[in-house]
Write an enzyme that holds these catalytic residues in place. Structure first.
Site, PDB file in Angstrom:
ATOM      1  N   ARG A 117      50.051  42.844  95.108  1.00  0.00           N
ATOM      2  CA  ARG A 117      49.588  41.583  94.292  1.00  0.00           C
ATOM      3  C   ARG A 117      49.851  42.809  93.178  1.00  0.00           C
ATOM      4  O   ARG A 117      48.520  42.675  93.120  1.00  0.00           O
ATOM      5  CB  ARG A 117      49.736  40.524  94.829  1.00  0.00           C
ATOM      6  CG  ARG A 117      50.392  39.849  95.551  1.00  0.00           C
ATOM      7  CD  ARG A 117      51.117  37.602  95.384  1.00  0.00           C
ATOM      8  NE  ARG A 117      49.394  37.539  95.021  1.00  0.00           N
ATOM      9  CZ  ARG A 117      49.301  36.766  94.659  1.00  0.00           C
ATOM     10  NH1 ARG A 117      50.512  35.770  95.579  1.00  0.00           N
ATOM     11  NH2 ARG A 117      48.465  35.890  94.018  1.00  0.00           N
ATOM     12  N   THR A 121      51.458  39.896  87.458  1.00  0.00           N
ATOM     13  CA  THR A 121      52.341  39.327  87.469  1.00  0.00           C
ATOM     14  C   THR A 121      52.363  38.726  88.678  1.00  0.00           C
ATOM     15  O   THR A 121      53.968  38.138  88.827  1.00  0.00           O
ATOM     16  CB  THR A 121      53.752  41.069  87.282  1.00  0.00           C
ATOM     17  OG1 THR A 121      52.964  41.987  88.099  1.00  0.00           O
ATOM     18  CG2 THR A 121      53.145  40.647  86.322  1.00  0.00           C
ATOM     19  N   ASP A 215      41.096  34.361  97.560  1.00  0.00           N
ATOM     20  CA  ASP A 215      41.407  35.098  97.585  1.00  0.00           C
ATOM     21  C   ASP A 215      40.808  36.195  99.259  1.00  0.00           C
ATOM     22  O   ASP A 215      39.313  36.075  99.186  1.00  0.00           O
ATOM     23  CB  ASP A 215      40.642  36.458  96.203  1.00  0.00           C
ATOM     24  CG  ASP A 215      41.461  37.324  97.189  1.00  0.00           C
ATOM     25  OD1 ASP A 215      42.074  38.119  98.210  1.00  0.00           O
ATOM     26  OD2 ASP A 215      42.024  38.754  95.670  1.00  0.00           O
ATOM     27  N   ASP A 218      39.030  39.286  99.405  1.00  0.00           N
ATOM     28  CA  ASP A 218      38.131  39.738  98.737  1.00  0.00           C
ATOM     29  C   ASP A 218      36.880  38.572  99.596  1.00  0.00           C
ATOM     30  O   ASP A 218      35.452  39.076  99.235  1.00  0.00           O
ATOM     31  CB  ASP A 218      37.696  38.633  97.224  1.00  0.00           C
ATOM     32  CG  ASP A 218      38.158  39.639  96.231  1.00  0.00           C
ATOM     33  OD1 ASP A 218      38.964  40.697  96.274  1.00  0.00           O
ATOM     34  OD2 ASP A 218      38.841  39.033  94.802  1.00  0.00           O
TER      35      ASP A 218
HETATM   36  C1  PRP Z   1      47.383  39.189  99.271  1.00  0.00           C
HETATM   37  C2  PRP Z   1      48.171  38.705 100.472  1.00  0.00           C
HETATM   38  C3  PRP Z   1      49.403  38.864 100.543  1.00  0.00           C
HETATM   39  C4  PRP Z   1      49.409  38.244  99.215  1.00  0.00           C
HETATM   40  C5  PRP Z   1      50.054  37.267  99.411  1.00  0.00           C
HETATM   41  O1  PRP Z   1      47.524  40.073  98.935  1.00  0.00           O
HETATM   42  O2  PRP Z   1      46.830  39.061 101.455  1.00  0.00           O
HETATM   43  O3  PRP Z   1      49.268  39.913 100.869  1.00  0.00           O
HETATM   44  O4  PRP Z   1      48.211  38.049  98.633  1.00  0.00           O
HETATM   45  O5  PRP Z   1      50.987  36.367  98.354  1.00  0.00           O
HETATM   46  P1  PRP Z   1      52.792  36.691  97.869  1.00  0.00           P
HETATM   47  O6  PRP Z   1      52.683  35.977  98.980  1.00  0.00           O
HETATM   48  O7  PRP Z   1      52.813  35.631  96.728  1.00  0.00           O
HETATM   49  O8  PRP Z   1      52.664  38.069  98.090  1.00  0.00           O
HETATM   50  P2  PRP Z   1      46.800  41.079  97.481  1.00  0.00           P
HETATM   51  O9  PRP Z   1      48.170  41.937  97.493  1.00  0.00           O
HETATM   52  O10 PRP Z   1      46.061  40.012  97.155  1.00  0.00           O
HETATM   53  O11 PRP Z   1      45.606  42.263  98.226  1.00  0.00           O
HETATM   54  P3  PRP Z   1      44.596  42.084  99.163  1.00  0.00           P
HETATM   55  O12 PRP Z   1      45.262  42.396 100.616  1.00  0.00           O
HETATM   56  O13 PRP Z   1      44.327  43.202  98.902  1.00  0.00           O
HETATM   57  O14 PRP Z   1      43.782  40.518  99.079  1.00  0.00           O
HETATM   58  N1  URA Z   2      46.263  36.051  97.828  1.00  0.00           N
HETATM   59  C1  URA Z   2      45.370  35.315  98.374  1.00  0.00           C
HETATM   60  O1  URA Z   2      44.370  35.830  98.886  1.00  0.00           O
HETATM   61  N2  URA Z   2      45.080  34.252  98.210  1.00  0.00           N
HETATM   62  C2  URA Z   2      45.662  33.276  97.657  1.00  0.00           C
HETATM   63  O2  URA Z   2      45.886  31.900  97.337  1.00  0.00           O
HETATM   64  C3  URA Z   2      46.786  33.904  97.454  1.00  0.00           C
HETATM   65  C4  URA Z   2      47.777  35.390  97.622  1.00  0.00           C
END
Ligand code: PRP
Ligand code: URA
Length: 225
Positions: A117, A121, A215, A218
């Protein structure tokens, strides 16, 4: 239909399966939601929930009748898994779910889709995908712990469908979802099945699930992106 207080109308769509809200699961979810839970514990308790999700997800794969013989020499009329499967984690956070899948499904094929993500945005950006060449013949367990806006899941499912995967052969395993994310994904892919451990009411202004757990990537991997 499954009752769910945080979903409008109080009942989830028929193809959304909420894990049984047992005392065990509620305690595990409390551990991973707690901001004071350290990384080791976050991993340990997340892994326990992931194992429950995988076990439940496997219940939506087809079976065939199978007769075997037991050590007493008598027949037993049982069942066996029918189709070939494949796990597809959405990198990064979805990779946390790979171990739980491998523990249940020996030698399972794994594909990868890298979606992040955009931090400004909250729009998903697709960077990479590598999937087994015969994935179109397989049932796919799509792995991502968080279903927030639904953007990342929608992009990942588009990639799967482009490679020939059947929509009704995708089971999306997820730790925490919100109604808007569920609705967005099902509006695009009505034959998809979702298995989730919990449903929260909504998102904050940064598109994070609230109350949520922060997150996931993280906290699990101990790094920021
Ligand atoms: C997080 C999570 C999903 C996404 C969900 O990933 O693991 O993939 O956000 O959000 P959405 O439904 O609004 O798309 P992120 O892109 O933060 O990356 P990460 O996997 O590195 O934590
Ligand atoms: N991704 C995360 O890791 N946490 C949230 O709450 C939304 C997206």
């Amino acid at each position: 239909m499954t009752a769910c207080a945080n979903y409008p109308g109080g009942e989830l769509p028929t193809n959304v399966h909420l894990l049984a809200q047992t005392p065990q699961l509620r305690a595990l979810m409390t551990m991973i939601r707690d901001t004071n839970t350290n990384r080791n514990d976050f991993i340990f308790y997340s892994d326990r929930i992931i194992r429950l999700l995988v076990e439940e997800g496997l219940n939506y794969l087809p079976l065939v009748e199978q007769q075997i013989e037991t050590p007493t020499g008598l027949p037993y009329h049982g069942v066996a898994f029918q189709g070939k499967i494949c796990g597809v984690p959405i990198i990064r956070a979805g990779e946390a779910m790979e171990k739980g899948l491998r523990e249940c499904c020996k030698g399972v094929r794994i594909g990868k889709i890298l979606i992040q993500r955009n931090e400004e945005t909250a729009q998903p950006e697709l960077y990479y995908s590598k999937l087994p060449s015969d994935i179109a013949e397989r049932y796919v367990l799509l792995l991502d712990p968080m279903l927030a806006t639904g953007g990342s899941a929608i992009k990942a499912i588009e990639v799967l469908l482009e490679t020939g995967v059947h929509e009704d052969r995708i089971v999306f395993l997820n730790l925490l979802a919100v109604p808007d994310g569920i609705d967005a994904v099902l509006a695009r892919f009505p034959k998809l099945r979702i298995v989730t451990a919990d449903v929260d009411p909504g998102l904050n202004e940064k598109k994070f699930i609230v109350p949520g757990l922060g997150d996931f990537g993280d906290r699990y991997f101990g790094s920021s992106h």
